[in-house]
Design a protein around this motif. Structure first.
Motif, short mmCIF file in Angstrom:
data_model
loop_
_atom_site.label_atom_id
_atom_site.label_comp_id
_atom_site.label_asym_id
_atom_site.label_seq_id
_atom_site.Cartn_x
_atom_site.Cartn_y
_atom_site.Cartn_z
N TYR A 194 -9.68 -8.29 -19.02
CA TYR A 194 -8.98 -9.45 -18.46
C TYR A 194 -8.18 -10.27 -19.46
CZ TYR A 194 -12.20 -8.35 -14.67
OH TYR A 194 -12.88 -7.70 -13.67
N SER B 291 -5.11 -10.58 -22.06
CA SER B 291 -3.85 -9.93 -22.38
C SER B 291 -3.86 -9.43 -23.82
CB SER B 291 -2.69 -10.91 -22.18
OG SER B 291 -2.64 -11.34 -20.83
N ASN C 267 -4.50 -14.77 -19.90
CA ASN C 267 -4.29 -13.63 -19.02
C ASN C 267 -2.88 -13.71 -18.46
OD1 ASN C 267 -4.34 -12.48 -16.04
ND2 ASN C 267 -5.94 -11.41 -17.19
N SER C 268 -2.05 -12.75 -18.84
CA SER C 268 -0.64 -12.79 -18.44
C SER C 268 -0.45 -12.47 -16.95
CB SER C 268 0.18 -11.82 -19.29
OG SER C 268 -0.33 -10.50 -19.19
N GLU C 269 -1.37 -11.71 -16.37
CA GLU C 269 -1.27 -11.39 -14.94
C GLU C 269 -1.42 -12.65 -14.10
OE1 GLU C 269 -3.60 -8.80 -11.48
OE2 GLU C 269 -4.41 -8.93 -13.51
N LYS C 270 -2.43 -13.44 -14.42
CA LYS C 270 -2.67 -14.69 -13.68
C LYS C 270 -1.86 -15.85 -14.25
CE LYS C 270 -6.14 -13.44 -10.86
NZ LYS C 270 -6.15 -13.65 -9.38
N LYS C 271 -1.28 -15.63 -15.45
CA LYS C 271 -0.56 -16.68 -16.16
C LYS C 271 -1.45 -17.91 -16.35
CE LYS C 271 4.17 -15.36 -15.01
NZ LYS C 271 3.82 -14.00 -14.57
N GLN C 272 -2.65 -17.65 -16.83
CA GLN C 272 -3.58 -18.74 -17.06
C GLN C 272 -4.58 -18.35 -18.13
OE1 GLN C 272 -5.36 -18.17 -12.89
NE2 GLN C 272 -7.09 -19.01 -14.03
N LEU D 277 -8.40 -18.09 -19.58
CA LEU D 277 -9.74 -17.80 -19.07
C LEU D 277 -10.77 -18.19 -20.13
CD1 LEU D 277 -9.09 -14.15 -17.80
CD2 LEU D 277 -8.95 -16.24 -16.44
N VAL E 22 -12.53 -16.70 -11.38
CA VAL E 22 -11.14 -16.22 -11.27
C VAL E 22 -11.11 -14.76 -10.82
CG1 VAL E 22 -8.97 -15.88 -12.51
CG2 VAL E 22 -10.42 -17.85 -13.06
N TYR E 23 -12.06 -13.97 -11.32
CA TYR E 23 -12.10 -12.54 -11.00
C TYR E 23 -13.46 -12.19 -10.36
CZ TYR E 23 -7.84 -11.59 -13.63
OH TYR E 23 -6.54 -11.55 -14.06
#
Length: 301
Positions: free
Chosen positions: A195, A197, A233-238, A240, A287-288
């Motif tokens: 998770y 990046s 995390n670049s996918e969620k742009k947040q 963690l 988040v996941y």
């Protein structure tokens, strides 16, 4: 964001024994503060606050070095002879393995010598008054040499081997270390691999000293251990983050609960990633929700 000027007290202490010249200190500041998110070290009540060490005679920051490579940072308690915390970056497990036999090393600069702040083999252990030595762990009475920054988080063989310094070790209950705590380390590693990046994360692990409980009348046996990580995390742009902690006793469970940074701050007085975007009120499991199907982080239902 904390200014470089504000970081100076900690950074100077990290490197005060490397060399007497200002140029070298500035160079090492650039290397060592990158271990922390935005260069901000943890706030630990009564010990390290606002990047200032409150008792500089007792608590010594070490920019851990092996084969001329800076690997991670430790804040060391010379009175209790255990680390307060060790902090490093996880960028993947690229190569290397756990060294055998374990090359337990010491830090010459803790003894007010003219050593160079590099790890060194332990010789003439009676001369080391400010740190634990291998002899302290010979009659370990049910305790392991427990890593704070884990060997398995090392990117390569140099980093993995560098974790085998006695300034990165605490007396840890054998079953807690080999069971619950090991599971926690593997859980964090799996989370960072899946998770974070570029598999890049900041990890800090620490110990809370006990009152009057020692190994061989020299090394404090901590009452509790804690660990936390933060990554983007670049996918969620947040960002963690999550935290874990447990008592240094016979474990009651195979796994530690995944908790928030805010709860760690509230319960133990430790603000691991101050003045950063690391979330204090959510965990990676929030988040996941699929986390537990990918990573071995709790007992299966």
């Amino acid at each position: 964001m904390t200014s470089l000027k504000a970081l100076l007290p900690l950074a100077v202490l990290l490197l005060l024994s490397v060399a007497p010249t200002e140029t070298t200190v500035v160079k090492m500041i650039e290397k060592c503060v990158k271990i922390f998110v935005k260069g901000n070290p943890p706030n630990i009540a009564g010990i390290l606050e606002g990047a200032n060490i409150l008792d500089q005679n007792r608590y010594k920051p070490i920019c851990q070095t092996f084969r001329n490579t800076r690997t991670f940072v430790t804040l060391y308690d010379t009175k209790n002879k255990i680390p307060v915390f060790s902090a490093g970056k996880y960028i993947g497990d690229h190569e290397g393995k756990r060294p055998k036999p374990s090359p337990w090393m010491i830090e010459p600069q803790l003894e007010d010598t003219k050593g160079d702040n590099s790890m060194a083999p332990e010789n003439n252990q009676e001369t080391y008054k400010n740190q634990a030595v291998k002899k302290d762990y010979e009659n370990k009475l049910g305790y392991d040499k427990g890593h704070l920054f884990p060997c398995c988080y090392g990117f390569n063989q140099i980093v993995k081997t560098s974790t085998f310094t006695l300034t990165n070790i605490v007396p840890q209950n054998i079953n807690f270390n080999g069971g619950t705590w090991k599971n926690m380390e593997q859980c964090i590693k799996c989370v960072m691999d899946h998770y974070c990046s570029n598999k890049e994360a900041y990890v800090v692990t620490g110990a809370l000293h006990s009152t009057g409980k020692t190994l061989n009348n020299r090394v404090n046996i901590p009452s509790m251990l804690w660990s936390a990580f933060c990554c983007y995390n670049s996918e969620k742009k947040q960002w963690l983050a999550s935290a874990f902690w447990g008592k240094n006793t016979e474990p009651e469970s195979n796994y530690l609960d995944i908790k928030t940074l805010g709860s760690l701050h509230k319960e133990l007085g430790i603000e691991v990633f101050p003045e950063t975007e690391c979330p204090s009120d959510t965990t990676v499991a929030t988040v996941y929700p699929d986390l537990y199907s990918k990573c071995n982080c709790k007992d299966k239902a």
